[in-house]
Write a protein that holds these residues in place. Structure first.
Motif, short mmCIF file in Angstrom:
data_model
loop_
_atom_site.label_atom_id
_atom_site.label_comp_id
_atom_site.label_asym_id
_atom_site.label_seq_id
_atom_site.Cartn_x
_atom_site.Cartn_y
_atom_site.Cartn_z
N GLY A 121 -0.94 -9.05 13.27
CA GLY A 121 -0.95 -8.02 14.30
C GLY A 121 -2.38 -7.70 14.68
O GLY A 121 -3.27 -7.67 13.83
N LEU A 122 -2.61 -7.49 15.97
CA LEU A 122 -3.94 -7.14 16.46
C LEU A 122 -3.88 -5.76 17.08
O LEU A 122 -3.09 -5.50 17.99
CB LEU A 122 -4.41 -8.16 17.51
CG LEU A 122 -5.73 -7.82 18.23
CD1 LEU A 122 -6.89 -7.76 17.25
CD2 LEU A 122 -6.02 -8.84 19.33
N LEU A 123 -4.73 -4.87 16.57
CA LEU A 123 -4.84 -3.52 17.11
C LEU A 123 -6.19 -3.39 17.80
O LEU A 123 -7.23 -3.58 17.17
CB LEU A 123 -4.72 -2.49 15.98
CG LEU A 123 -4.87 -1.02 16.38
CD1 LEU A 123 -3.75 -0.60 17.31
CD2 LEU A 123 -4.91 -0.12 15.15
N GLN A 124 -6.16 -3.10 19.10
CA GLN A 124 -7.41 -2.87 19.84
C GLN A 124 -7.48 -1.42 20.28
O GLN A 124 -6.52 -0.89 20.83
CB GLN A 124 -7.48 -3.78 21.07
CG GLN A 124 -7.56 -5.27 20.75
CD GLN A 124 -8.12 -6.06 21.91
OE1 GLN A 124 -9.32 -6.03 22.17
NE2 GLN A 124 -7.26 -6.78 22.61
N ASP B 110 -9.99 -4.28 30.93
CA ASP B 110 -8.84 -5.08 30.53
C ASP B 110 -9.23 -6.53 30.29
O ASP B 110 -8.66 -7.20 29.42
CB ASP B 110 -7.75 -5.02 31.61
CG ASP B 110 -7.05 -3.66 31.66
OD1 ASP B 110 -7.14 -2.93 30.64
OD2 ASP B 110 -6.43 -3.34 32.69
N LYS B 111 -10.19 -7.03 31.07
CA LYS B 111 -10.61 -8.42 30.89
C LYS B 111 -11.19 -8.65 29.51
O LYS B 111 -10.99 -9.70 28.90
CB LYS B 111 -11.63 -8.80 31.96
CG LYS B 111 -11.05 -8.97 33.36
CD LYS B 111 -12.11 -9.46 34.33
CE LYS B 111 -11.53 -9.67 35.73
NZ LYS B 111 -12.57 -10.13 36.69
N VAL B 112 -11.93 -7.67 29.01
CA VAL B 112 -12.52 -7.79 27.67
C VAL B 112 -11.42 -7.81 26.62
O VAL B 112 -11.44 -8.61 25.68
CB VAL B 112 -13.51 -6.64 27.40
CG1 VAL B 112 -13.97 -6.65 25.94
CG2 VAL B 112 -14.70 -6.73 28.33
N VAL C 294 -7.93 -11.01 22.84
CA VAL C 294 -6.64 -11.56 22.41
C VAL C 294 -6.70 -13.09 22.39
O VAL C 294 -6.24 -13.74 21.44
CB VAL C 294 -5.51 -11.09 23.35
CG1 VAL C 294 -4.20 -11.81 23.02
CG2 VAL C 294 -5.31 -9.58 23.23
N GLU C 295 -7.28 -13.65 23.42
CA GLU C 295 -7.39 -15.10 23.53
C GLU C 295 -8.23 -15.67 22.38
O GLU C 295 -7.86 -16.67 21.74
CB GLU C 295 -8.02 -15.47 24.87
CG GLU C 295 -8.21 -16.95 25.11
CD GLU C 295 -8.88 -17.23 26.45
OE1 GLU C 295 -9.64 -18.20 26.53
OE2 GLU C 295 -8.64 -16.45 27.40
N THR D 203 -1.35 -4.49 19.96
CA THR D 203 -1.16 -3.10 20.37
C THR D 203 -2.50 -2.51 20.76
O THR D 203 -3.52 -2.78 20.11
CB THR D 203 -0.56 -2.27 19.21
OG1 THR D 203 0.71 -2.81 18.86
CG2 THR D 203 -0.39 -0.82 19.61
N ARG D 204 -2.50 -1.72 21.83
CA ARG D 204 -3.73 -1.06 22.29
C ARG D 204 -3.54 0.45 22.22
O ARG D 204 -2.53 0.97 22.69
CB ARG D 204 -4.09 -1.49 23.71
CG ARG D 204 -4.32 -2.99 23.83
CD ARG D 204 -4.58 -3.45 25.26
NE ARG D 204 -4.66 -4.91 25.31
CZ ARG D 204 -4.87 -5.61 26.42
NH1 ARG D 204 -5.02 -4.98 27.58
NH2 ARG D 204 -4.92 -6.93 26.37
#
Length: 546
Positions: free
Chosen positions: A172-175, A183-185, A190-191, A208-209
């Motif tokens: 899981g990735l939490l930003q 949003d581009k960053v 994610v990429e 999740t953001r």
């Protein structure tokens, strides 16, 4: 073992110590000479040869290497064939190389004739990759020596060298986000994280953001854990500066534990490790937005290989922790603690680089920089802003219609530099301009020649906000949260600016080093207005400047 020079007639059964040509044939080092070889050498006029002759209790170099290799070959490692006293060990899986350094030293301390060399501890390896090599130095060695070395290699009850294979993880990735986070960053992060995980055999299960607050981090972590993630990565909108900062505090609030903050690896210093129940949690530094290897990777690799990572483990990563400096990454480490004291904030020298080399492809054959805006060629407005600002020197990069552009510059205190490769895109002008910058400047403001609304105050605000010591090495003008131009970049980025390719400027650096970007709010939208089409130019002349 006997070693020395003997008459050829007495060399049968001995091992040739050096390659030798005779009678049109090459006898290679290590060849066990037979009667036919001795006869051929004699017929060729060779009188003596240097040989080794094994004595009772000796092993030949290949047999000795095989025996020691067997003692060194552990889980997920395969020994190759023996040749010239050498056996190589290869990984049988993607993972991390494991060995006991003290045992390795003990093996190599048995005798000078026996050697084992490996990659560095915890090296990331791929299936089929060479991970270690056993080499017997002389042509023969006492069997007791090999047995002693082999015993030390297996002293702990297991073979010396093994590979811990990567195990699939559901990650899981939490930003976290702050006002102005683009949003581009986030999408690029994610990429990058997804690509990083794929190489480890894992997958990004969920992203999740949340806001950059303790409560939001708490909620996000709980959501990812409850969603089936068995590893959680956090990338914050702002760096973690204390154990009590919102990301570690959010982990604690969620019922987790913060196990370690900081590491002696750069890039990667601001890593946070912990657990949420049985789920490992890594709060990554801003450098993790880049695909380049950092300290966060060292820890992530171990977790994905099923290895524990304790505070003591992290504290021992300092040897080799200053990751290899390359032109594209000489800082922030060097800038944070330079060899010489940095210039005071009010005395920093910032150059201005005006890009005026483009072909104006979208203008229907007209050179937009020569078009009149307010009764003057468009380019002169950008030059006025640069010359009236605190930036110096001002350098203009020319290219398309060089003579016409340079004719506008008479009497101005500017330097021109020509880009012969202007047709290959904006990046070539950026490279040309950076190469022409003085060696003693601290940064550069990059201006586009087709933005006539830019005023010197825009440049000065960027210069005033420039603070490398405080982590603000890129300054970007914004209006209502939207980024525009010009952009100020510290000299640490000059090598990377010269590596950018295509019809882009320095934008890739803003994404890769988002943690270094300082947004400087401007009073109007002129920073967003570039006149690169006939329609935009006509609207601007008619007073429609949005």
């Amino acid at each position: 073992m006997f070693f020395g020079t003997v008459p050829v007639g007495e060399a049968a059964g001995a091992i040739l110590a050096h390659s030798q040509e005779a009678g049109g044939k090459t006898y290679k080092k290590g060849t066990r000479l037979g009667e036919a070889d001795v006869a051929a050498l004699t017929a060729a006029g060779v009188e003596t040869v240097i040989v080794a002759r094994l004595e009772p209790g000796d092993l030949g170099e290949d047999e000795a290497a095989r025996r020691l290799a067997a003692a060194c070959t552990g889980a997920h490692v395969e020994a190759g064939t023996a040749a010239t006293g050498r056996v190589n060990l290869f990984a049988r899986a993607d993972g991390l190389l494991l060995f006991d350094q003290e045992r390795l030293n003990a093996v190599n301390s048995v005798d000078e004739s026996v050697t084992v060399a490996t990659l560095e501890p915890y090296a990331r390896v791929e299936e089929g990759q060479l991970v270690a090599t056993i080499k017997i130095i002389p042509l023969g060695v006492a069997e007791t020596t090999v047995e002693s070395a082999a015993a030390r290699a297996k002293e702990a009850g297991s073979a010396l060298v093994s590979v811990a294979p990567f195990r699939p993880r559901k990650v899981g990735l939490l930003q976290t986000v702050l006002p102005g986070t683009r949003d581009k960053v986030l999408a690029k992060t994610v990429e990058t994280v997804s690509a990083r995980l794929r190489t480890l055999g894992s997958e990004l299960l969920r992203e999740t953001r949340v806001e950059h607050t303790e409560a939001a981090v708490h909620r996000g972590l709980t959501e990812l854990r409850d969603g089936g993630c068995d590893l959680i990565l956090i990338v914050g909108a702002s760096a973690t500066t204390d154990r009590r900062d919102c990301i570690p505090a959010g982990l604690a609030a969620a019922g987790g534990t913060v196990e370690h903050y900081g590491m002696p690896v750069d890039p990667g210093n601001l890593l946070v490790t912990g657990h949420l129940g049985d789920v490992p949690v890594l709060a990554l530094p801003g450098s993790a937005r880049s695909p380049k290897v950092g300290g966060n990777d060292w820890v992530l690799w171990r977790i994905c290989a099923g290895l524990p990572v304790t505070s003591e483990d992290i504290m021992r990563m300092g040897a080799g922790g200053l990751l290899k400096e390359i032109p594209a990454r000489p800082l922030p480490r060097a800038e944070a603690a330079p060899q010489h004291p940095p210039a005071a904030a009010g005395h920093r020298r910032i150059a201005a680089l005006v890009l005026a080399a483009g072909q104006s492809r979208r203008m229907g054959g007209r050179n937009k920089l020569l078009e009149e805006v307010g009764g003057r060629p468009m380019l002169l407005h950008a030059l006025d802003a640069a010359e009236k600002s605190k930036a110096a020197p001002v350098i203009v990069v020319t290219g398309h219609q060089r003579e016409q552009v340079e004719s506008l510059l008479g009497g101005r205190r500017v330097k021109t530099v020509h880009n012969p490769d202007f047709a290959d895109g904006l990046s070539t002008s950026l490279r040309t301009g950076v190469k022409a910058l003085p060696a003693d400047i601290d940064g550069v403001v990059v201006l586009l020649g087709d933005m006539p609304g830019i005023h010197s105050t825009v440049i000065d605000r960027l210069i005033d906000a420039f603070d490398p010591a405080g982590g603000h090495t890129i300054c970007v003008p914004t209006w209502n949260g939207k980024r525009g131009n010009p952009v100020l970049l510290a000299r640490r980025f000059f090598p990377e600016m010269q590596e950018i390719a295509g019809d882009v400027g320095a934008k890739p650096l803003l994404s890769e080093y988002s943690d270094q970007v300082m947004a400087v709010e401007m009073p109007d939208d002129t920073i967003l207005v570039d006149l690169d089409t006939p329609e935009k130019l006509a609207d601007y002349r008619n007073g429609n400047r949005g």
